[in-house]
Design an enzyme around this catalytic site. Structure first.
Site, PDB file in Angstrom:
ATOM      1  N   LYS A   1       0.866  -1.152   0.159  1.00 11.19           N
ATOM      2  CA  LYS A   1       0.171  -0.043   0.036  1.00 11.19           C
ATOM      3  C   LYS A   1       0.926   1.169  -0.085  1.00 11.19           C
ATOM      4  O   LYS A   1       1.609   1.341   0.901  1.00 11.19           O
ATOM      5  CB  LYS A   1      -1.028  -0.013   1.286  1.00 11.19           C
ATOM      6  CG  LYS A   1      -1.750   1.230   1.274  1.00 11.19           C
ATOM      7  CD  LYS A   1      -2.840   0.810   2.403  1.00 11.19           C
ATOM      8  CE  LYS A   1      -3.783   2.103   2.782  1.00 11.19           C
ATOM      9  NZ  LYS A   1      -4.700   2.028   3.688  1.00 11.19           N
TER      10      LYS A   1
ATOM     11  N   ARG B   1     -14.338  -6.506  -1.099  1.00  9.49           N
ATOM     12  CA  ARG B   1     -15.168  -5.672  -0.312  1.00  9.49           C
ATOM     13  C   ARG B   1     -16.553  -5.584  -0.730  1.00  9.49           C
ATOM     14  O   ARG B   1     -16.882  -6.252  -2.123  1.00  9.49           O
ATOM     15  CB  ARG B   1     -14.385  -4.114  -0.363  1.00  9.49           C
ATOM     16  CG  ARG B   1     -12.985  -4.080  -0.373  1.00  9.49           C
ATOM     17  CD  ARG B   1     -12.279  -3.026  -1.320  1.00  9.49           C
ATOM     18  NE  ARG B   1     -11.066  -3.146  -1.390  1.00  9.49           N
ATOM     19  CZ  ARG B   1     -10.182  -2.332  -0.602  1.00  9.49           C
ATOM     20  NH1 ARG B   1     -10.646  -1.628   0.023  1.00  9.49           N
ATOM     21  NH2 ARG B   1      -9.041  -2.602  -0.692  1.00  9.49           N
TER      22      ARG B   1
ATOM     23  N   ASP C   1     -16.445   0.387   0.004  1.00  7.53           N
ATOM     24  CA  ASP C   1     -15.315  -0.072  -0.291  1.00  7.53           C
ATOM     25  C   ASP C   1     -14.263  -0.481   0.745  1.00  7.53           C
ATOM     26  O   ASP C   1     -13.157  -0.950   0.532  1.00  7.53           O
ATOM     27  CB  ASP C   1     -14.684   1.052  -1.387  1.00  7.53           C
ATOM     28  CG  ASP C   1     -14.348   2.274  -0.715  1.00  7.53           C
ATOM     29  OD1 ASP C   1     -15.457   3.045  -0.173  1.00  7.53           O
ATOM     30  OD2 ASP C   1     -13.516   3.105  -0.695  1.00  7.53           O
TER      31      ASP C   1
HETATM   32  P1  AMP Z   1      -9.352   5.144   1.002  1.00  9.26           P
HETATM   33  O1  AMP Z   1      -9.749   6.475   1.585  1.00  9.26           O
HETATM   34  O2  AMP Z   1      -8.066   4.867   1.337  1.00  9.26           O
HETATM   35  O3  AMP Z   1     -10.184   4.082   1.382  1.00  9.26           O
HETATM   36  O4  AMP Z   1      -9.389   5.397  -0.435  1.00  9.26           O
HETATM   37  C1  AMP Z   1     -10.609   5.552  -1.438  1.00  9.26           C
HETATM   38  C2  AMP Z   1     -10.142   5.450  -2.737  1.00  9.26           C
HETATM   39  O5  AMP Z   1      -9.026   6.632  -3.115  1.00  9.26           O
HETATM   40  C3  AMP Z   1      -9.434   4.116  -3.305  1.00  9.26           C
HETATM   41  O6  AMP Z   1      -9.691   3.756  -4.629  1.00  9.26           O
HETATM   42  C4  AMP Z   1      -8.055   4.440  -3.118  1.00  9.26           C
HETATM   43  O7  AMP Z   1      -7.307   3.384  -4.078  1.00  9.26           O
HETATM   44  C5  AMP Z   1      -7.977   5.849  -3.577  1.00  9.26           C
HETATM   45  N1  AMP Z   1      -6.657   6.490  -3.037  1.00  9.26           N
HETATM   46  C6  AMP Z   1      -6.420   7.172  -1.805  1.00  9.26           C
HETATM   47  N2  AMP Z   1      -5.473   7.810  -1.829  1.00  9.26           N
HETATM   48  C7  AMP Z   1      -4.667   7.730  -2.904  1.00  9.26           C
HETATM   49  C8  AMP Z   1      -3.623   8.016  -3.521  1.00  9.26           C
HETATM   50  N3  AMP Z   1      -2.795   8.761  -2.824  1.00  9.26           N
HETATM   51  N4  AMP Z   1      -3.352   8.065  -4.526  1.00  9.26           N
HETATM   52  C9  AMP Z   1      -4.157   7.310  -5.493  1.00  9.26           C
HETATM   53  N5  AMP Z   1      -5.275   6.955  -5.107  1.00  9.26           N
HETATM   54  C10 AMP Z   1      -5.696   7.046  -3.814  1.00  9.26           C
HETATM   55 MG    MG Z   2     -10.292   1.982   1.019  1.00  7.90          MG
END
Ligand code: AMP
Ligand code: MG
EC number: 2.7.7.-
Length: 491
Positions: A111, A181, A250
């Site tokens: 990650k 998920r 998700d």
């Molecule tokens: P999360 O808030 O971590 O559950 O992420 C929600 C969505 O945003 C998912 O599709 C992640 O892969 C994407 N995402 C979160 N942070 C990043 C990042 N720095 N670069 C690209 N995609 C991101």
């Molecule tokens: Mg997520």
């Protein structure tokens, strides 16, 4: 020595629409800052080899180990109630799966390993602070006995990521029984791809619910299984004062593990309306709202599965409603049983629920520390003169009145004071990952490249139910000026 991962990949053998093939993006100067050695052994990996420079390069995504089949998984999701038809792993890459020492298939995912076709405007990277937070909290949850993804390693990349300011970049190696998920099902449902939904459901049954393989109506049974595991999971969260913070579909795992530690936190003073996440302005994911939201997410899963429930739509909907209807009872049974144990009851009697509710109400009114009240109640069960539980209440008289009823109730059971205390200490942790401690650990790492506080915190939290006199201060709630009021999203 070369690093050997005994990969046996199954997800990457599913149809192409399930993922995008993408390798991690190499980083400048990877440095291993933490390896979870016992977990490595559990996964059949050699921890000594993972600690070599070659190991660090793999854990940073600089080299791809033999046998890996790196993919970014496709998924959709409701984020704060808003549907997004395509999210997907935007900053994570699944290297592959291994079968662990218990025969359980486990995903190994990086990650923060760089952009993927799902990154949209994101950089695909993670900052050191959120990586350390996820490491600490996920491992603490594991030690508390709560189903969760695990953390195998953290590396710093030697590069900066730009957030509000430039921050050190890091990669977390996350281990999960899978990364499937509710949003994975939604990805195919919104595309009306019933074949893919069936493929995914079959994969999930074989992998996470093998006991349902012979079921007469396997997809109905699958929904029932996920409902039961999620209900149990959320009950366990509440019983330790955990607030997930971003229960989007998700971030809601089909296997029933806690997943995606972003702006999560354990509460200090008991407050059912507590919210920590800076992005949760409406309190959608507040502590006490979590059961309702879990059911909301499961209802989205049920919608995805409807096409597998038979031709007759009305019947399918009625079946789904029936299955979802079990959530409330499964949740409250687990929650109430857990609370009875927390106050040291070995049996169930009329009036117990009210006794417990009155304690919780008094705790909320008196800003009693959630963790310490229950832990110190265990001491009071062993020795009625122990008054640390009482000391958690702004108005200790509120506790006295309740404690009188509690002693009357426990006196109806034959167990000795010592037995009761031992049983209570086995379910009421003394050490939880308190927010102010996590923040201090992150500051030391980010500002001073000092990981000693991180190591110490992780060590203390690995035995949350043991009194560890040398580390007693880790049990303390924050002083007023140490209180952390918000946690920020992990991006
Ligand atoms: P999360 O808030 O971590 O559950 O992420 C929600 C969505 O945003 C998912 O599709 C992640 O892969 C994407 N995402 C979160 N942070 C990043 C990042 N720095 N670069 C690209 N995609 C991101
Ligand atoms: Mg997520």
């Amino acid at each position: 020595m070369t690093v050997h991962f005994p990969f046996q990949n199954s997800y990457s053998a599913l149809p192409d629409s399930f993922f995008a093939r993408v390798a991690p993006t190499p980083v400048a100067a990877p440095r291993l800052i933490k390896l979870n050695r016992p977990l490595a052994v559990q996964l059949g990996l050699d921890p000594d080899v993972l600690e070599t420079p070659e190991g660090a390069e793999i854990l940073a995504g600089k080299t791809v180990p033999a046998g890996a089949d790196p993919i970014a998984m496709a998924y959709a999701g409701h984020q704060f109630g808003q549907f997004v038809p395509q999210l997907g792993d935007g900053r994570a890459v699944l290297l592959g799966e291994v079968i662990d020492k218990d025969g359980i298939r486990r995903d190994i995912q990086l990650k923060g390993s760089g952009p993927t076709p799902f990154s949209r405007r994101g950089d695909g990277r993670a900052a050191l602070g959120p990586v350390l937070r996820e490491y600490i909290v996920s491992e603490a949850m594991f030690a508390l006995g709560i189903p969760t993804t695990r953390s195998l390693a953290a590396v710093v990349t030697g590069e900066h990521v730009i957030r509000e300011t430039a921050l050190p970049g890091a990669v977390l190696t996350r281990v999960a029984s899978s990364h499937i998920r509710v949003g994975t099902f939604q990805f195919f449902a919104v595309r009306r791809d019933t074949d893919a939904i069936r493929r995914l459901a079959d994969h999930v049954i074989a992998r996470h619910y093998p006991e349902l393989l012979g079921a007469e109506r396997p997809y109905h049974a699958l929904l029932g299984g996920v409902v039961a595991r999620q209900a149990d999971l959320v009950a366990r969260w509440l019983l330790v004062g955990f607030i997930h913070g971003v229960m989007n579909t998700d971030n809601s795992s089909i296997s029933g593990e806690t997943i995606d530690y972003g702006p999560c936190a354990f509460m200090d003073a008991y407050n059912p309306a507590q919210v920590f996440s800076s992005i949760d302005e409406m309190g959608r994911y507040a502590y006490a709202n979590q059961p309702r939201i879990a059911l909301w997410n499961l209802t989205r899963l049920a919608e995805c599965l409807l096409p597998l429930f038979g031709e007759e739509q009305e019947k399918a909907v009625a079946d789904a409603q029936d299955i979802l209807g079990a959530f409330s009872e499964t949740f409250s049974d687990a929650y109430q049983a857990g609370l009875r144990k927390k106050i040291g009851l070995f049996t169930e009697r009329d009036g117990d629920d009210a006794l417990i509710q009155d304690l919780l109400d008094a705790m909320a009114k008196n800003q009693a520390d959630f963790t310490l009240t229950f832990r110190k109640l265990g001491d009071a069960a062993g020795d009625p003169a122990a008054d640390d539980a009482r000391a958690q209440f702004m108005d200790p008289a509120a506790f006295d009145e309740w404690a009188r009823r509690w002693h009357e109730r426990t006196a109806l059971e034959p167990q000795s004071a010592a037995e009761r205390q031992a049983a209570m200490h086995a379910v009421n942790p003394i050490f939880i990952p308190r927010n102010h401690r996590i923040e201090a650990v992150i500051q030391a790492a980010v500002n001073d490249d000092n990981y000693a506080p991180f190591e110490e915190l992780v060590k203390v939290l690995s035995k949350p139910f043991d009194d560890q006199p040398d580390y007693a201060a880790y049990a303390d709630p924050p002083l007023p000026d140490q209180r952390v009021l918000q946690t920020f999203c992990g991006t």
